[in-house]
Design an enzyme around this catalytic site. Structure first.
Site, PDB file in Angstrom:
ATOM      1  N   TYR A 284      31.970 -77.094 -12.815  1.00  0.00           N
ATOM      2  CA  TYR A 284      31.916 -75.677 -12.435  1.00  0.00           C
ATOM      3  C   TYR A 284      31.888 -75.570 -10.909  1.00  0.00           C
ATOM      4  O   TYR A 284      32.629 -74.787 -10.303  1.00  0.00           O
ATOM      5  CB  TYR A 284      30.674 -75.022 -13.054  1.00  0.00           C
ATOM      6  CG  TYR A 284      30.502 -73.557 -12.725  1.00  0.00           C
ATOM      7  CD1 TYR A 284      31.127 -72.580 -13.502  1.00  0.00           C
ATOM      8  CD2 TYR A 284      29.725 -73.149 -11.648  1.00  0.00           C
ATOM      9  CE1 TYR A 284      30.971 -71.228 -13.194  1.00  0.00           C
ATOM     10  CE2 TYR A 284      29.560 -71.808 -11.343  1.00  0.00           C
ATOM     11  CZ  TYR A 284      30.178 -70.854 -12.117  1.00  0.00           C
ATOM     12  OH  TYR A 284      30.026 -69.519 -11.812  1.00  0.00           O
TER      13      TYR A 284
HETATM   14  N1  LIG Z   1      26.476 -65.061 -13.871  1.00  0.00           N
HETATM   15  C1  LIG Z   1      26.243 -65.803 -12.799  1.00  0.00           C
HETATM   16  O1  LIG Z   1      25.131 -66.321 -12.581  1.00  0.00           O
HETATM   17  C2  LIG Z   1      27.331 -66.012 -11.794  1.00  0.00           C
HETATM   18  C3  LIG Z   1      26.990 -66.471 -10.505  1.00  0.00           C
HETATM   19  C4  LIG Z   1      27.993 -66.675  -9.568  1.00  0.00           C
HETATM   20  C5  LIG Z   1      29.317 -66.446  -9.905  1.00  0.00           C
HETATM   21  N2  LIG Z   1      29.617 -66.014 -11.169  1.00  0.00           N
HETATM   22  C6  LIG Z   1      31.030 -65.817 -11.496  1.00  0.00           C
HETATM   23  O2  LIG Z   1      31.250 -64.424 -11.636  1.00  0.00           O
HETATM   24  C7  LIG Z   1      32.241 -64.189 -12.625  1.00  0.00           C
HETATM   25  C8  LIG Z   1      31.703 -63.216 -13.670  1.00  0.00           C
HETATM   26  O3  LIG Z   1      30.528 -63.775 -14.218  1.00  0.00           O
HETATM   27  P1  LIG Z   1      29.665 -63.004 -15.325  1.00  0.00           P
HETATM   28  O4  LIG Z   1      28.281 -63.496 -15.181  1.00  0.00           O
HETATM   29  O5  LIG Z   1      29.960 -61.577 -15.278  1.00  0.00           O
HETATM   30  O6  LIG Z   1      30.262 -63.718 -16.621  1.00  0.00           O
HETATM   31  P2  LIG Z   1      30.548 -63.163 -18.087  1.00  0.00           P
HETATM   32  O7  LIG Z   1      30.543 -64.347 -18.983  1.00  0.00           O
HETATM   33  O8  LIG Z   1      29.650 -62.037 -18.414  1.00  0.00           O
HETATM   34  O9  LIG Z   1      32.035 -62.590 -17.926  1.00  0.00           O
HETATM   35  C9  LIG Z   1      33.142 -63.431 -17.791  1.00  0.00           C
HETATM   36  C10 LIG Z   1      34.289 -62.823 -18.565  1.00  0.00           C
HETATM   37  O10 LIG Z   1      35.433 -63.673 -18.432  1.00  0.00           O
HETATM   38  C11 LIG Z   1      36.096 -63.666 -19.668  1.00  0.00           C
HETATM   39  N3  LIG Z   1      36.935 -64.856 -19.799  1.00  0.00           N
HETATM   40  C12 LIG Z   1      36.551 -66.139 -19.962  1.00  0.00           C
HETATM   41  N4  LIG Z   1      37.609 -66.927 -20.113  1.00  0.00           N
HETATM   42  C13 LIG Z   1      38.700 -66.130 -20.024  1.00  0.00           C
HETATM   43  C14 LIG Z   1      40.088 -66.367 -20.110  1.00  0.00           C
HETATM   44  N5  LIG Z   1      40.583 -67.590 -20.324  1.00  0.00           N
HETATM   45  N6  LIG Z   1      40.935 -65.314 -19.981  1.00  0.00           N
HETATM   46  C15 LIG Z   1      40.457 -64.061 -19.792  1.00  0.00           C
HETATM   47  N7  LIG Z   1      39.147 -63.777 -19.719  1.00  0.00           N
HETATM   48  C16 LIG Z   1      38.284 -64.798 -19.838  1.00  0.00           C
HETATM   49  C17 LIG Z   1      34.974 -63.676 -20.699  1.00  0.00           C
HETATM   50  O11 LIG Z   1      35.431 -63.263 -21.986  1.00  0.00           O
HETATM   51  C18 LIG Z   1      34.002 -62.703 -20.079  1.00  0.00           C
HETATM   52  O12 LIG Z   1      34.256 -61.399 -20.513  1.00  0.00           O
HETATM   53  C19 LIG Z   1      32.612 -65.564 -13.190  1.00  0.00           C
HETATM   54  O13 LIG Z   1      33.771 -66.035 -12.550  1.00  0.00           O
HETATM   55  C20 LIG Z   1      31.437 -66.429 -12.814  1.00  0.00           C
HETATM   56  O14 LIG Z   1      31.797 -67.784 -12.689  1.00  0.00           O
HETATM   57  C21 LIG Z   1      28.677 -65.776 -12.100  1.00  0.00           C
END
Ligand SMILES: NC(=O)c1ccc[n+]([C@@H]2O[C@H](COP(=O)([O-])OP(=O)(O)OC[C@H]3O[C@@H](n4cnc5c(N)ncnc54)[C@H](O)[C@@H]3O)[C@@H](O)[C@H]2O)c1
Length: 281
Positions: free
Chosen positions: A155
């Site tokens: 990741y």
């Molecule tokens: N939650 C955290 O702690 C955090 C921290 C830093 C960065 N992020 C990043 O922020 C972004 C959003 O995170 P979040 O917490 O809202 O996550 P989340 O899991 O709530 O949302 C991610 C979305 O991406 C969709 N997804 C996954 N694979 C996919 C694919 N192949 N095609 C289309 N859609 C797809 C999922 O269905 C989901 O709806 C991500 O990129 C994550 O890596 C998250």
């Protein structure tokens, strides 16, 4: 770029911060919001929750398929005329295994969805935007893309990659004197469920609403890079200044960052596959 009267496309827009930003974009007066997601259930939930805020349309897309990305991007352009702002939120985490226990499948899917897919989407969007000399491409990476993070090395690698790509494109556009804007966002852990179970000793886990609002503000102010919290902007400076052992002690032991994944039980996309040379990929 202000969101008012703009067509906004959000990948991963059916969950977490993507879903919140879809609502916020409509509250800010966006003309149309397109959400892309792989989860039909989340799409349906988001549509029923958000429909009253404005014009929202959902597309079921797997962003790891370049074909599907290209086809669906063209469909959005045909539906809305043009895409002004793209916010890339789609992302996954597969486990809290150390790398020796990871699988090829985890490597492939994490790198494809978190690192390569933003380039597929970016390629579609930027071709249009550069031609119009207008638009904004926003990529949500992670603080894990600025720090070495045990038990999430793939990741972390995927997010380092996304930061390097997004910010390099920013420099290219700047040197072309383009008016297209690039915004790279690197948040710490956010309480969306994706990373449930992580325990952060010093830095608080971020609130999804507040984080989404900060990202929207960064977009409206044309920020090129937004580390959230702001103190994370200094990580690389610290790493450059401090001897490795002191840096590891400071971030690992004092801040406890190297232990955050120990109790991870978040939205982990289950692992399949094997190690090289031992069975199917
Ligand atoms: N939650 C955290 O702690 C955090 C921290 C830093 C960065 N992020 C990043 O922020 C972004 C959003 O995170 P979040 O917490 O809202 O996550 P989340 O899991 O709530 O949302 C991610 C979305 O991406 C969709 N997804 C996954 N694979 C996919 C694919 N192949 N095609 C289309 N859609 C797809 C999922 O269905 C989901 O709806 C991500 O990129 C994550 O890596 C998250």
């Amino acid at each position: 770029m202000k969101l008012k009267e703009k067509n906004v496309l959000i990948t991963g827009g059916a969950s977490g911060i993507g879903r919140i930003m879809a609502r916020m974009a409509m509250q800010k007066g966006a003309k149309n919001v397109a959400i892309w997601d792989i989860s039909e259930k989340n799409i349906n939930d988001t549509l029923s929750e958000h429909q009253s805020y404005g014009n929202i349309k959902a597309y079921k897309v797997d962003v790891s398929s370049s074909q599907m990305v290209g086809d669906t991007y063209r469909q959005v352009v045909s539906d809305f005329g043009q895409v002004d702002i793209v916010i890339q939120c789609a992302g996954i985490v597969t486990s809290n295994n150390t790398f020796n226990n990871n699988t090829i499948d985890e490597i492939d899917r994490t790198m494809t969805i978190n690192a390569i897919a933003p380039m597929y989407v970016g390629l579609c969007a930027l071709k249009d935007m550069v031609e119009r000399d207008n638009g904004q491409l926003v990529t949500i990476t992670s603080a894990a893309g600025m720090l070495s993070m045990p038990k999430m090395s793939i990741y972390s690698a995927s997010k380092w990659c996304a930061i390097g790509w997004s910010d390099s494109v920013r420099v290219e556009l700047q040197r072309m004197k383009s008016h297209v804007r690039i915004t790279t966002v690197a948040p710490y852990f956010i309480n969306t469920g994706m990373f449930d179970g992580v325990r952060s000793k010093v830095f608080p886990i971020l609130n999804p609403e507040k984080t989404a609002a900060k990202i929207i503000r960064a977009i409206e102010r044309n920020k090129t890079f937004a580390g959230i919290p702001f103190s994370f902007h200094f990580i690389r400076l610290m790493e450059g200044l401090l001897p490795q052992k002191i840096f590891d002690w400071f971030y690992g032991d004092v801040f406890g960052i190297y232990d955050v994944m120990d109790n991870f039980k978040g939205r982990c996309v289950p692992a399949q596959g094997s190690v090289p040379g031992q069975g199917e990929k």
